[in-house]
Design an enzyme around this catalytic site. Structure first.
Site, mmCIF file in Angstrom:
data_model
loop_
_atom_site.group_PDB
_atom_site.id
_atom_site.type_symbol
_atom_site.label_atom_id
_atom_site.label_comp_id
_atom_site.label_asym_id
_atom_site.label_seq_id
_atom_site.Cartn_x
_atom_site.Cartn_y
_atom_site.Cartn_z
ATOM 1 N N THR A 124 0.829 -1.210 0.000
ATOM 2 C CA THR A 124 0.000 0.000 0.000
ATOM 3 C C THR A 124 0.859 1.253 0.000
ATOM 4 O O THR A 124 0.614 2.188 -0.771
ATOM 5 C CB THR A 124 -0.956 -0.010 1.210
ATOM 6 N N ASN B 86 -5.543 -9.464 -7.631
ATOM 7 C CA ASN B 86 -5.533 -10.122 -6.327
ATOM 8 C C ASN B 86 -6.789 -10.931 -6.028
ATOM 9 O O ASN B 86 -6.785 -11.756 -5.116
ATOM 10 C CB ASN B 86 -5.311 -9.093 -5.213
ATOM 11 N N GLN C 212 0.953 -9.424 -6.141
ATOM 12 C CA GLN C 212 0.564 -10.829 -6.292
ATOM 13 C C GLN C 212 1.448 -11.590 -7.274
ATOM 14 O O GLN C 212 1.314 -12.807 -7.411
ATOM 15 C CB GLN C 212 -0.903 -10.914 -6.744
ATOM 16 N N SER D 218 5.383 -6.724 -1.845
ATOM 17 C CA SER D 218 5.120 -6.817 -0.407
ATOM 18 C C SER D 218 5.694 -8.092 0.179
ATOM 19 O O SER D 218 5.652 -9.160 -0.449
ATOM 20 C CB SER D 218 3.612 -6.769 -0.153
ATOM 21 N N HIS E 176 4.701 -9.837 2.978
ATOM 22 C CA HIS E 176 3.850 -10.852 3.601
ATOM 23 C C HIS E 176 3.056 -11.697 2.606
ATOM 24 O O HIS E 176 2.297 -12.586 3.000
ATOM 25 C CB HIS E 176 2.927 -10.231 4.664
ATOM 26 N N THR F 194 13.719 5.736 10.263
ATOM 27 C CA THR F 194 14.513 4.532 10.539
ATOM 28 C C THR F 194 13.840 3.298 9.943
ATOM 29 O O THR F 194 12.659 3.058 10.171
ATOM 30 C CB THR F 194 14.688 4.337 12.054
ATOM 31 N N CYS G 162 -8.329 -6.267 2.175
ATOM 32 C CA CYS G 162 -8.429 -4.834 2.466
ATOM 33 C C CYS G 162 -9.850 -4.305 2.294
ATOM 34 O O CYS G 162 -10.182 -3.232 2.781
ATOM 35 C CB CYS G 162 -7.474 -4.054 1.559
#
Length: 384
Positions: A78, A157, A187, A207, A209, A245, A330
């Protein structure tokens, strides 16, 4: 004393998130407990953390056949999508105010485009065909000299529809447009070979995850020489494009998840066997409509058991230890804008279920899923 029988867990919602692989878990703990320095600190603990961060950057770059200097770390898909779209629109604002995307993008692209539309940008949403793919002819008609960004996802997705991203750069160049080309590859990353330089992609989002890494880490590829504006300010990290950071344990764990990815061709063949087995089982039910085309990415299959609402089916399967989805996580239960754009009837959309596989799934998982869907079809009340 009553004996509690624990159900075997069958997780088939891997497009929403994946189980973190052992290699990534181990690396995250190491970076939180041993190599825990701030990578910007000018001492040995900082240098130690910085080396680990750059090792993760190298892993991501190698997977994309890119230079390490083209890889920027974010908090996930995102943020990468938002940074790419706002950043490109801002950097090229003097050259045009038109953005071309699709009607079936992830919400992080759709809502960002809508926001820019409210600020005076012209937004063109290309519709998909019944198989969920865009028309290159329509794309060519939409892109003109006022277009500053074309944003098209690599793999949808919800359905797994694969978009013809390898043809987009030629269309942009022929139009004489200054447009940058952004691809949401969340994806596709780690599942299909992605070579942004060869394909003419300027910006690409991925991404952690979705590939058995932890939540909270992502990648934005920015082609060398491409300039976009940052969303945030206040630090030198990530060459000032994404200051603050870095989440070093998450990023380094993502790097290990990338290194642990199996051979793509072999994995794709395995997913094809699972997908075919699932399709074959579903076709035994006369009232099932498969919403994913045969040429979709086999990691995902979307189908509807007509008359049984998605939520009802999800709860029934969860009670049997089987976890699937009704669409994008989402969206949190909202009606699928993807299936709506494809022209599916409200009845099919209302009963849509998404199954998504990972390397940890088995043929037995698919057989158990089909068995319980048949059970649900025979026992659950149907909506009118």
């Amino acid at each position: 004393m009553t004996q509690v029988i624990k159900l075997k867990e069958i997780y088939l919602d891997n497009s929403a998130t994946t189980m973190v692989c052992p290699e990534a878990c181990k690396k995250a703990v190491e970076l939180m407990t041993i190599k825990y320095g701030n990578p910007s600190s000018l001492h040995s603990k900082g240098f130690e953390a910085s080396r680990e961060l750059e090792a993760a950057r190298k892993a991501a770059a190698e997977l994309l056949c890119a230079d390490t200097g083209e890889i920027y770390f974010t908090s996930g898909g995102t943020e990468s999508n938002n940074t790419a779209i706002y950043g490109a629109a801002g950097a090229l604002a003097r050259r045009g105010r038109k953005i071309v995307t699709t009607a079936f993008e992830h919400s992080s692209v759709i809502e960002t485009a809508q926001d820019l539309g409210s600020k005076g940008y012209e937004i063109v949403y290309l519709p998909p065909d019944t198989n969920g793919r865009i028309s290159l002819e329509q794309l060519a008609e939409a892109v003109d000299k006022n277009t500053v960004l074309v944003s098209i996802m690599a793999v949808n997705n919800e359905t797994g529809a694969i978009q013809p991203i390898e043809s987009v750069r030629r269309i942009i160049d022929r139009s004489g447009s200054p447009a940058l080309f952004h691809v949401d590859a969340v994806q596709a990353f780690g599942k299909l070979p992605l070579k942004p330089k060869k394909t003419g992609i300027d910006l690409l989002s991925a991404s952690s995850h979705k590939i058995h890494g932890p939540k909270g880490a992502g990648i934005l590829y920015v082609k060398k020489g491409v300039r976009i504006l940052p969303l945030h300010h206040g630090g030198e990290q990530e060459k000032r494009l994404r200051p603050g950071t870095e989440a070093v344990p998450l990023i380094c764990a993502m790097g290990e998840a990338i290194k642990a990815l199996p051979d793509m061709k072999q994995e794709l063949r395995f997913m094809e066997t699972l997908n075919s087995r699932c399709r074959e089982g579903l076709t035994k039910l006369g009232n099932v409509h498969i919403n994913s085309g045969e040429d979709c990415l086999p990691y995902i299959i979307n189908f509807s058991v007509e008359g049984i609402r998605s939520e009802t089916m999800l709860h029934f399967l969860a009670s049997k230890g089987i976890f699937v989805s009704s669409g994008s996580a989402c969206a949190r239960g909202k009606k699928s804008h993807v299936l709506e754009a494809m022209g599916l009837s409200p009845r099919l959309i209302d009963s849509a279920v998404r199954v998504s596989f990972s390397r940890y799934n088995t043929a037995e998982d698919v057989d158990e899923l089909i068995k319980e869907i048949i059970n649900a079809d025979n026992t659950l009340a149907r909506s009118k």
